[in-house]
Design a protein around this motif. Structure first.
Motif, PDB file in Angstrom:
ATOM      1  N   GLY A  54       7.656  -4.436  39.361  1.00  0.00           N
ATOM      2  CA  GLY A  54       7.061  -4.659  38.051  1.00  0.00           C
ATOM      3  C   GLY A  54       6.312  -3.441  37.560  1.00  0.00           C
ATOM      4  N   ASP A  55       5.364  -3.649  36.630  1.00  0.00           N
ATOM      5  CA  ASP A  55       4.611  -2.548  36.042  1.00  0.00           C
ATOM      6  C   ASP A  55       3.126  -2.574  36.391  1.00  0.00           C
ATOM      7  OD1 ASP A  55       6.786  -1.322  34.679  1.00  0.00           O
ATOM      8  OD2 ASP A  55       6.719  -2.917  33.186  1.00  0.00           O
ATOM      9  N   GLU A  74       5.445  -7.496  34.051  1.00  0.00           N
ATOM     10  CA  GLU A  74       6.559  -6.600  33.709  1.00  0.00           C
ATOM     11  C   GLU A  74       6.560  -6.446  32.198  1.00  0.00           C
ATOM     12  OE1 GLU A  74       9.820  -4.154  34.153  1.00  0.00           O
ATOM     13  OE2 GLU A  74       8.949  -5.194  35.868  1.00  0.00           O
ATOM     14  N   LYS A  76       8.376  -4.967  28.827  1.00  0.00           N
ATOM     15  CA  LYS A  76       9.674  -4.520  28.324  1.00  0.00           C
ATOM     16  C   LYS A  76       9.531  -4.112  26.871  1.00  0.00           C
ATOM     17  CE  LYS A  76      12.170  -5.145  31.968  1.00  0.00           C
ATOM     18  NZ  LYS A  76      12.690  -3.977  32.658  1.00  0.00           N
ATOM     19  N   THR A  78      12.161  -3.254  24.514  1.00  0.00           N
ATOM     20  CA  THR A  78      13.550  -3.151  24.070  1.00  0.00           C
ATOM     21  C   THR A  78      13.797  -4.083  22.902  1.00  0.00           C
ATOM     22  OG1 THR A  78      14.304  -4.872  25.573  1.00  0.00           O
ATOM     23  CG2 THR A  78      14.339  -2.626  26.421  1.00  0.00           C
ATOM     24  N   TRP A  81      17.133  -9.037  24.652  1.00  0.00           N
ATOM     25  CA  TRP A  81      16.751  -9.722  25.888  1.00  0.00           C
ATOM     26  C   TRP A  81      17.857  -9.563  26.925  1.00  0.00           C
ATOM     27  CZ3 TRP A  81      12.972 -11.821  28.560  1.00  0.00           C
ATOM     28  CH2 TRP A  81      13.290 -12.646  29.633  1.00  0.00           C
ATOM     29  N   SER A  82      17.459  -9.474  28.206  1.00  0.00           N
ATOM     30  CA  SER A  82      18.421  -9.445  29.306  1.00  0.00           C
ATOM     31  C   SER A  82      17.987 -10.442  30.373  1.00  0.00           C
ATOM     32  CB  SER A  82      18.508  -8.046  29.911  1.00  0.00           C
ATOM     33  OG  SER A  82      19.305  -8.072  31.080  1.00  0.00           O
ATOM     34  N   TRP A  85      16.452  -9.326  33.873  1.00  0.00           N
ATOM     35  CA  TRP A  85      15.028  -9.069  34.084  1.00  0.00           C
ATOM     36  C   TRP A  85      14.395 -10.163  34.925  1.00  0.00           C
ATOM     37  CZ3 TRP A  85      13.636  -8.230  28.235  1.00  0.00           C
ATOM     38  CH2 TRP A  85      14.238  -7.057  27.772  1.00  0.00           C
ATOM     39  N   LYS A  88      15.367  -9.879  38.653  1.00  0.00           N
ATOM     40  CA  LYS A  88      14.721  -8.694  39.222  1.00  0.00           C
ATOM     41  C   LYS A  88      13.236  -8.957  39.448  1.00  0.00           C
ATOM     42  CE  LYS A  88      13.348  -3.934  38.330  1.00  0.00           C
ATOM     43  NZ  LYS A  88      11.964  -4.207  38.663  1.00  0.00           N
ATOM     44  N   LEU A  89      12.577  -9.574  38.461  1.00  0.00           N
ATOM     45  CA  LEU A  89      11.144  -9.839  38.606  1.00  0.00           C
ATOM     46  C   LEU A  89      10.874 -10.878  39.692  1.00  0.00           C
ATOM     47  CD1 LEU A  89       8.430  -8.920  37.556  1.00  0.00           C
ATOM     48  CD2 LEU A  89       8.506 -10.755  35.874  1.00  0.00           C
ATOM     49  N   ILE A 103       6.889 -11.634  32.208  1.00  0.00           N
ATOM     50  CA  ILE A 103       7.565 -10.596  31.428  1.00  0.00           C
ATOM     51  C   ILE A 103       6.945 -10.610  30.034  1.00  0.00           C
ATOM     52  CG2 ILE A 103       9.726  -9.836  30.367  1.00  0.00           C
ATOM     53  CD1 ILE A 103      11.204 -11.176  32.712  1.00  0.00           C
ATOM     54  N   THR A 105       7.451  -9.148  26.345  1.00  0.00           N
ATOM     55  CA  THR A 105       8.513  -8.531  25.559  1.00  0.00           C
ATOM     56  C   THR A 105       8.492  -9.040  24.125  1.00  0.00           C
ATOM     57  OG1 THR A 105      10.906  -8.202  25.410  1.00  0.00           O
ATOM     58  CG2 THR A 105      10.170 -10.305  26.289  1.00  0.00           C
TER      59      THR A 105
END
Length: 185
Positions: A54-55, A74, A76, A78, A81-82, A85, A88-89, A103, A105
């Motif tokens: 993550g961040d 996390e 994002k 962008t 949306w994906s 994510w 992965k998170l 997340i 976003t």
């Protein structure tokens, strides 16, 4: 001319990508500072670039100085949306043993408008980060307190059983019954 146009378009794309990365890093620094200001007791740690996880990691501490858990953030920046994510998170959350993962976003999944829970991961827009953080912190602190209250339960039950089945307790009860019987007589 065709090659020059392709090269120009490639340069524009790289410039735009660099600009988005800079915006993302700026928001990440602002976000860390926002968490530090809002939650003075918590530890806010950035996750290093190129490092899995993550961040931002928020270690939640209650007002008495007890560690209650971790929230993995996390961020994002962008336009689309994906769903990748989320998986992965989830893996990152397991890797650092965080209780919650979020997340942040502006590109929300189609089934969530403002904030929601998607496959055990929280997803929210930037505007709703602090209210969500408040709720997640309250949950972690409540769970910590519930675990604390149950801790040592078996030992306490054993001590109580030993006291109730012991000789001293039996003698005290007999003395009370005798006194009550004498008073009644």
């Amino acid at each position: 001319l065709s090659d020059a146009l392709k090269e120009l378009e490639e340069m524009r794309r790289k410039l735009q990508q660099g600009s988005q990365q800079a915006q993302g890093e700026t928001f990440e620094l602002e976000f860390e500072e926002m968490l530090r200001q809002q939650y003075k007791n918590d530890e806010i740690e950035p996750v290093g670039k190129g490092t899995t996880g993550g961040d931002v990691i928020q270690k939640v501490w209650d007002s008495k100085g007890n560690y209650a858990g971790k929230i993995l953030w996390e961020l994002k920046n962008t336009k689309t949306w994906s769903d990748l994510w989320v998986s992965k998170l989830k893996a990152d959350r397991r890797a650092i043993a965080a209780e919650e993962a979020v997340i942040i976003t502006s590109a929300m999944p189609s089934d969530i408008k403002v904030a929601g829970f998607k496959e055990q991961i929280w997803v929210t827009k930037r505007e709703f980060v602090i209210p969500l953080a408040d709720a997640l912190r309250a949950k972690l602190i409540s769970l910590f307190r519930a675990k604390q209250s149950v801790q040592g339960k078996n030992e306490k039950v054993e001590v109580l059983y030993n006291d109730l089945s012991g000789t001293e307790f039996r003698h005290r009860v007999e003395a009370i019954v005798e006194a009550f019987t004498n008073m009644q007589s």
